[in-house]
Design a protein around this motif. Structure first.
Motif, mmCIF file in Angstrom:
data_model
loop_
_atom_site.group_PDB
_atom_site.id
_atom_site.type_symbol
_atom_site.label_atom_id
_atom_site.label_comp_id
_atom_site.label_asym_id
_atom_site.label_seq_id
_atom_site.Cartn_x
_atom_site.Cartn_y
_atom_site.Cartn_z
ATOM 1 N N ARG A 1 0.725 -1.244 0.081
ATOM 2 C CA ARG A 1 0.036 -0.097 -0.073
ATOM 3 C C ARG A 1 0.973 1.339 0.137
ATOM 4 N NH1 ARG A 1 -4.900 1.850 4.179
ATOM 5 N NH2 ARG A 1 -5.010 3.833 3.576
ATOM 6 N N LEU B 1 -8.079 5.723 -7.472
ATOM 7 C CA LEU B 1 -7.105 5.626 -6.425
ATOM 8 C C LEU B 1 -6.396 6.986 -6.540
ATOM 9 C CD1 LEU B 1 -5.531 2.147 -6.363
ATOM 10 C CD2 LEU B 1 -7.325 3.107 -4.688
ATOM 11 N N LEU C 1 -0.855 3.777 -10.918
ATOM 12 C CA LEU C 1 -1.836 3.005 -10.478
ATOM 13 C C LEU C 1 -2.937 2.821 -11.621
ATOM 14 C CD1 LEU C 1 -2.324 4.564 -6.856
ATOM 15 C CD2 LEU C 1 -1.333 2.236 -7.533
ATOM 16 N N ARG D 1 -14.492 7.776 -4.279
ATOM 17 C CA ARG D 1 -14.449 7.299 -5.479
ATOM 18 C C ARG D 1 -14.173 8.223 -6.589
ATOM 19 N NH1 ARG D 1 -13.862 4.104 -2.490
ATOM 20 N NH2 ARG D 1 -14.876 1.924 -2.279
ATOM 21 N N GLU E 1 -0.868 8.567 -9.221
ATOM 22 C CA GLU E 1 -2.218 8.011 -9.810
ATOM 23 C C GLU E 1 -2.065 7.735 -11.496
ATOM 24 O OE1 GLU E 1 -4.635 11.514 -9.841
ATOM 25 O OE2 GLU E 1 -4.590 11.385 -7.492
ATOM 26 N N ARG F 1 -9.667 0.993 -11.248
ATOM 27 C CA ARG F 1 -10.052 1.301 -9.719
ATOM 28 C C ARG F 1 -9.511 2.958 -9.603
ATOM 29 N NH1 ARG F 1 -6.657 -2.376 -5.737
ATOM 30 N NH2 ARG F 1 -7.801 -0.940 -4.182
ATOM 31 N N ASN G 1 -5.251 10.825 -0.507
ATOM 32 C CA ASN G 1 -6.481 11.104 0.685
ATOM 33 C C ASN G 1 -5.980 12.180 1.214
ATOM 34 O OD1 ASN G 1 -4.483 9.762 2.175
ATOM 35 N ND2 ASN G 1 -5.250 7.798 1.654
ATOM 36 N N PHE H 1 -2.631 7.372 -0.180
ATOM 37 C CA PHE H 1 -3.494 7.221 -1.823
ATOM 38 C C PHE H 1 -4.728 6.161 -1.359
ATOM 39 C CE2 PHE H 1 0.246 8.966 -3.060
ATOM 40 C CZ PHE H 1 -0.022 9.790 -4.156
ATOM 41 N N GLY H 2 -5.697 6.530 -2.011
ATOM 42 C CA GLY H 2 -6.755 5.594 -1.673
ATOM 43 C C GLY H 2 -7.749 5.825 -0.399
#
Length: 395
Positions: A275, A329, A320, A285, A317, A327, A332, A279-280
């Protein structure tokens, strides 16, 4: 309550069968709230009827604290009275202040947030906080105001004592954010840094039924005292999958180090299934609105750290999206929160405690709301162990 499709109705006409729900209660509505909501697909969240980001940009911390506790934004007179009232509550009880040096020493390896758990317990006992179940709404709110006001004092004292420094007494002529920075550094805070930190604090007051808020409400549902509820919330916040990530996100930038290492470092981590902190998000979403606001704050300061963070964000980004297609992602709140706090001179060991200094208001508002409902939160679990009953073997 939403389920995954399994509903069995009532058992012998008295109690319902347990419902099957998603792991982690994802998407399950457990109660009603008037405090706010998170709309993950829209990239929007609010405190009561106002956009949380708009509040962070246009109002001060005390305004939002008042909103969460009283349901409306204060006018000038109400704000002045509220600010004076809460500023007068910043000093901890003498018994708590006397215990802080030993507590800071005992928590030297784990930091101020660990010390806060014990300090809050001691505060609750010393202040004579009684079970919520036994109090009326006004008394509960009075207790909550006192706890929220004293948390920054406890956190900054624990930090300074842990570094061999004397705590700095709170000043009642400074607003919440300015006083927090003053108690942390012992110096008159720079207005630009104060405003940046205040915008961060406002943006993190509340965020739906996250793990720490839900924990606080579970404890509140038992009728326990307010300090017990807050201790549970702090324990949940300490986990790196919740509020414990801002410093780890900044550690990611340190680990990458230079622009030429961005792509290989990210690819290696993503392909290994690691992880990437910052991020995420379990709800959003789309882009986290807190991250968007904090990026703008960081860009107001500018400098090499901000330029590097923006470059890393773009490449993470993109990679990913390439390696995990389909997805969404994005960064955050933790990613740029770490950058902003670094720019404002906060030590990394105080990143998550600073989050707690804001979220204590949201926790407390949720505790007060939960205390008005006498129904205890008591879900069920599915047993998957060996089939019972089995004979107990002889020795």
């Amino acid at each position: 309550m939403p389920t995954n499709g399994t509903t069995n109705g009532a058992s012998n006409g008295t109690a319902p069968h347990p419902l099957d729900v998603p792991r982690g209660l994802a998407g399950v509505v457990v109660t009603d709230t008037a405090l706010g909501d998170v709309r993950g697909r829209e990239g929007f969240y609010h405190y009561r009827q106002y956009s949380a980001v708009d509040l962070a940009e246009r109002r001060g911390f005390e305004d939002v604290w008042y909103l969460m506790f009283y349901g409306e934004l204060p006018d000038a007179a109400a704000l002045a009275a509220f600010t004076a009232r809460t500023a007068a509550l910043r000093e901890p009880p003498a018994e708590v202040a006397a215990a802080l040096p030993a507590l800071a020493g005992a928590c030297a390896g784990s930091g101020p947030l660990a010390g806060l758990r014990t300090a809050l317990s001691l505060f609750g006992a010393s202040a004579g906080l009684r079970p919520l179940y036994d109090l009326d709404a006004d008394r509960r709110r009075t207790d909550a105001l006192a706890a929220c006001a004293v948390v920054p004092t406890l956190l900054t004292a624990l930090y300074r004592l842990g570094r061999g420094l004397e705590p700095v007494e709170p000043r009642d002529d400074l607003a919440y954010a300015a006083n927090y920075l003053y108690m942390l550094t012992g110096e008159e805070p720079d207005p630009a840094r104060v405003r940046a930190v205040e915008r961060y604090l406002v943006s993190t007051v509340d965020h739906g039924f996250n793990a720490s808020t839900f924990t606080a409400r579970v404890v509140a549902s038992t009728g326990a005292d307010l300090a017990a509820c807050l201790v549970g919330a702090v324990g949940a916040l300490s986990g790196p999958l919740h509020g414990g990530a801002p410093s780890r996100a900044l550690d990611t930038l340190d680990a990458i180090g230079t622009v030429d290492r961005i792509d290989p470092w990210i690819r290696e981590r993503v392909l290994a299934g690691d992880r990437i902190m910052g991020f995420g998000h379990p709800v959003y979403r789309t882009e986290d609105p807190r991250s968007r606001m904090l990026r703008s704050i960081a860009e107001e300061f500018g400098g090499p750290l901000v330029d590097f963070a923006v470059r890393v964000e773009a490449r993470v980004e993109a990679i990913l999206a390439e390696l995990k297609p389909g997805r969404e992602l994005h960064t955050n709140v933790e990613f740029y929160a770490g950058v902003v706090m670094e720019l404002c001179g906060l030590p990394r060991t105080m990143f998550t405690p600073t989050f707690a200094a804001a979220r204590v208001v949201g926790w407390s508002a949720n505790i007060l709301e939960q205390a008005a409902d006498s129904k205890i939160i008591r879900p069920a679990a599915r047993y998957v162990g060996p089939p019972p009953p089995q004979p107990v073997p002889a020795r």
